[in-house]
Scaffold this motif. Structure first.
Motif, PDB file in Angstrom:
ATOM      1  N   ARG A  74       0.841  -1.188   0.000  1.00 36.98           N
ATOM      2  CA  ARG A  74       0.000   0.000   0.000  1.00 36.98           C
ATOM      3  C   ARG A  74       0.871   1.230   0.000  1.00 36.98           C
ATOM      4  O   ARG A  74       1.967   1.235   0.514  1.00 36.98           O
ATOM      5  CB  ARG A  74      -0.964  -0.006   1.179  1.00 36.98           C
ATOM      6  CG  ARG A  74      -0.317   0.151   2.514  1.00 36.98           C
ATOM      7  CD  ARG A  74      -1.356   0.256   3.600  1.00 36.98           C
ATOM      8  NE  ARG A  74      -1.021  -0.711   4.635  1.00 36.98           N
ATOM      9  CZ  ARG A  74      -1.867  -1.162   5.509  1.00 36.98           C
ATOM     10  NH1 ARG A  74      -3.098  -0.780   5.487  1.00 36.98           N
ATOM     11  NH2 ARG A  74      -1.490  -2.008   6.405  1.00 36.98           N
ATOM     12  N   GLY A  75       0.344   2.249  -0.622  1.00 32.80           N
ATOM     13  CA  GLY A  75       1.076   3.498  -0.676  1.00 32.80           C
ATOM     14  C   GLY A  75       0.850   4.235  -1.966  1.00 32.80           C
ATOM     15  O   GLY A  75       0.269   3.721  -2.918  1.00 32.80           O
ATOM     16  N   LEU A  76       1.333   5.431  -1.985  1.00 31.17           N
ATOM     17  CA  LEU A  76       1.148   6.317  -3.127  1.00 31.17           C
ATOM     18  C   LEU A  76       2.416   6.423  -3.962  1.00 31.17           C
ATOM     19  O   LEU A  76       2.383   6.809  -5.107  1.00 31.17           O
ATOM     20  CB  LEU A  76       0.740   7.705  -2.599  1.00 31.17           C
ATOM     21  CG  LEU A  76       0.279   8.746  -3.579  1.00 31.17           C
ATOM     22  CD1 LEU A  76      -0.972   8.272  -4.287  1.00 31.17           C
ATOM     23  CD2 LEU A  76      -0.012  10.041  -2.856  1.00 31.17           C
ATOM     24  N   THR A  77       3.527   6.037  -3.385  1.00 33.57           N
ATOM     25  CA  THR A  77       4.806   6.247  -4.056  1.00 33.57           C
ATOM     26  C   THR A  77       5.420   4.936  -4.502  1.00 33.57           C
ATOM     27  O   THR A  77       4.911   3.854  -4.210  1.00 33.57           O
ATOM     28  CB  THR A  77       5.807   6.944  -3.114  1.00 33.57           C
ATOM     29  OG1 THR A  77       6.125   6.043  -2.042  1.00 33.57           O
ATOM     30  CG2 THR A  77       5.240   8.226  -2.553  1.00 33.57           C
ATOM     31  N   ILE A  78       6.532   5.036  -5.180  1.00 29.59           N
ATOM     32  CA  ILE A  78       7.245   3.858  -5.657  1.00 29.59           C
ATOM     33  C   ILE A  78       8.066   3.197  -4.548  1.00 29.59           C
ATOM     34  O   ILE A  78       8.722   2.201  -4.797  1.00 29.59           O
ATOM     35  CB  ILE A  78       8.161   4.227  -6.835  1.00 29.59           C
ATOM     36  CG1 ILE A  78       9.055   5.387  -6.457  1.00 29.59           C
ATOM     37  CG2 ILE A  78       7.360   4.535  -8.056  1.00 29.59           C
ATOM     38  CD1 ILE A  78      10.004   5.822  -7.533  1.00 29.59           C
ATOM     39  N   PHE A  79       7.981   3.719  -3.338  1.00 33.41           N
ATOM     40  CA  PHE A  79       8.713   3.133  -2.224  1.00 33.41           C
ATOM     41  C   PHE A  79       7.915   2.054  -1.504  1.00 33.41           C
ATOM     42  O   PHE A  79       8.395   1.455  -0.547  1.00 33.41           O
ATOM     43  CB  PHE A  79       9.144   4.211  -1.239  1.00 33.41           C
ATOM     44  CG  PHE A  79      10.102   5.199  -1.836  1.00 33.41           C
ATOM     45  CD1 PHE A  79      11.375   4.805  -2.224  1.00 33.41           C
ATOM     46  CD2 PHE A  79       9.721   6.507  -2.044  1.00 33.41           C
ATOM     47  CE1 PHE A  79      12.253   5.711  -2.791  1.00 33.41           C
ATOM     48  CE2 PHE A  79      10.588   7.421  -2.612  1.00 33.41           C
ATOM     49  CZ  PHE A  79      11.853   7.018  -2.991  1.00 33.41           C
ATOM     50  N   ALA A  80       6.681   1.769  -1.926  1.00 31.77           N
ATOM     51  CA  ALA A  80       5.859   0.733  -1.300  1.00 31.77           C
ATOM     52  C   ALA A  80       6.480  -0.636  -1.581  1.00 31.77           C
ATOM     53  O   ALA A  80       6.850  -0.944  -2.717  1.00 31.77           O
ATOM     54  CB  ALA A  80       4.439   0.789  -1.829  1.00 31.77           C
ATOM     55  N   ARG A  81       6.595  -1.435  -0.564  1.00 33.45           N
ATOM     56  CA  ARG A  81       7.139  -2.784  -0.676  1.00 33.45           C
ATOM     57  C   ARG A  81       6.166  -3.768  -0.041  1.00 33.45           C
ATOM     58  O   ARG A  81       5.394  -3.408   0.843  1.00 33.45           O
ATOM     59  CB  ARG A  81       8.501  -2.888   0.030  1.00 33.45           C
ATOM     60  CG  ARG A  81       9.599  -2.060  -0.606  1.00 33.45           C
ATOM     61  CD  ARG A  81       9.988  -2.619  -1.964  1.00 33.45           C
ATOM     62  NE  ARG A  81      11.047  -1.857  -2.590  1.00 33.45           N
ATOM     63  CZ  ARG A  81      10.852  -0.975  -3.555  1.00 33.45           C
ATOM     64  NH1 ARG A  81       9.657  -0.729  -3.982  1.00 33.45           N
ATOM     65  NH2 ARG A  81      11.862  -0.342  -4.096  1.00 33.45           N
ATOM     66  N   PRO A  82       6.189  -5.042  -0.466  1.00 36.21           N
ATOM     67  CA  PRO A  82       5.282  -6.041   0.110  1.00 36.21           C
ATOM     68  C   PRO A  82       5.572  -6.268   1.595  1.00 36.21           C
ATOM     69  O   PRO A  82       6.719  -6.366   2.015  1.00 36.21           O
ATOM     70  CB  PRO A  82       5.578  -7.309  -0.688  1.00 36.21           C
ATOM     71  CG  PRO A  82       6.301  -6.866  -1.903  1.00 36.21           C
ATOM     72  CD  PRO A  82       6.989  -5.595  -1.561  1.00 36.21           C
ATOM     73  N   GLN A  83       4.481  -6.340   2.366  1.00 39.95           N
ATOM     74  CA  GLN A  83       4.572  -6.632   3.800  1.00 39.95           C
ATOM     75  C   GLN A  83       3.609  -7.762   4.110  1.00 39.95           C
ATOM     76  O   GLN A  83       2.574  -7.912   3.455  1.00 39.95           O
ATOM     77  CB  GLN A  83       4.220  -5.402   4.618  1.00 39.95           C
ATOM     78  CG  GLN A  83       5.122  -4.227   4.372  1.00 39.95           C
ATOM     79  CD  GLN A  83       4.607  -2.959   5.025  1.00 39.95           C
ATOM     80  OE1 GLN A  83       3.452  -2.863   5.413  1.00 39.95           O
ATOM     81  NE2 GLN A  83       5.472  -1.970   5.136  1.00 39.95           N
ATOM     82  N   THR A  84       3.914  -8.542   5.137  1.00 37.52           N
ATOM     83  CA  THR A  84       3.058  -9.658   5.516  1.00 37.52           C
ATOM     84  C   THR A  84       1.798  -9.156   6.197  1.00 37.52           C
ATOM     85  O   THR A  84       1.851  -8.263   7.036  1.00 37.52           O
ATOM     86  CB  THR A  84       3.822 -10.618   6.449  1.00 37.52           C
ATOM     87  OG1 THR A  84       5.008 -11.051   5.789  1.00 37.52           O
ATOM     88  CG2 THR A  84       2.977 -11.827   6.797  1.00 37.52           C
ATOM     89  N   LEU A  85       0.672  -9.755   5.851  1.00 34.96           N
ATOM     90  CA  LEU A  85      -0.619  -9.438   6.445  1.00 34.96           C
ATOM     91  C   LEU A  85      -0.978 -10.607   7.361  1.00 34.96           C
ATOM     92  O   LEU A  85      -1.641 -11.568   6.955  1.00 34.96           O
ATOM     93  CB  LEU A  85      -1.663  -9.232   5.350  1.00 34.96           C
ATOM     94  CG  LEU A  85      -3.032  -8.745   5.747  1.00 34.96           C
ATOM     95  CD1 LEU A  85      -2.942  -7.368   6.403  1.00 34.96           C
ATOM     96  CD2 LEU A  85      -3.922  -8.665   4.529  1.00 34.96           C
TER      97      LEU A  85
END
Length: 118
Positions: A74-85
């Motif tokens: 989630r996020g608006l920028t290209i810095f979003a990375r996958p995180q465990t849910l």
């Protein structure tokens, strides 16, 4: 170098940086997707909003319908990375209303999209 040329150079450098960082984001997503596909069937869902930050959920489940892994980006920028849910791991598909109610609204929308049959 005058101001116009400096502005053009700055715009080109920013554009190149965006392309490079976007490449790294797509590569991280593809690696995560490849790892999750080894765990079972994969379902992907995302929020539909054009103006709010996007939320992307990837669920991997086994043949019994038990979610073995869940990731969120989630996020608006290209810095979003996958995180465990973690809240969805070991849950059984279909999810109950109580399980969905525990999630934030954008995550709930993405999970519902991933589990819908289209």
């Amino acid at each position: 170098m005058d101001a116009i040329n400096l502005l053009i150079v700055f715009a080109l450098v920013a554009w190149g940086l965006q392309i490079g960082l976007g490449f790294f984001q797509v590569r991280a997503f593809n690696r995560m997707l490849q790892d999750m596909s080894l765990k079972g069937s994969v379902k992907i869902g995302r929020t539909a909003s054009r103006w709010r930050p996007r939320t992307l959920v990837v669920l991997a489940h086994d043949a019994n319908g038990v979610i073995v892994d869940a990731k969120i980006m989630r996020g608006l920028t290209i810095f979003a990375r996958p995180q465990t849910l973690d809240t969805l791991v070991h849950a059984r598909i279909p999810l109950t209303e109580r399980q969905l109610a525990e999630l934030a609204p954008p995550v709930r929308e993405a999970v519902t999209c991933a589990l819908s049959i289209k």
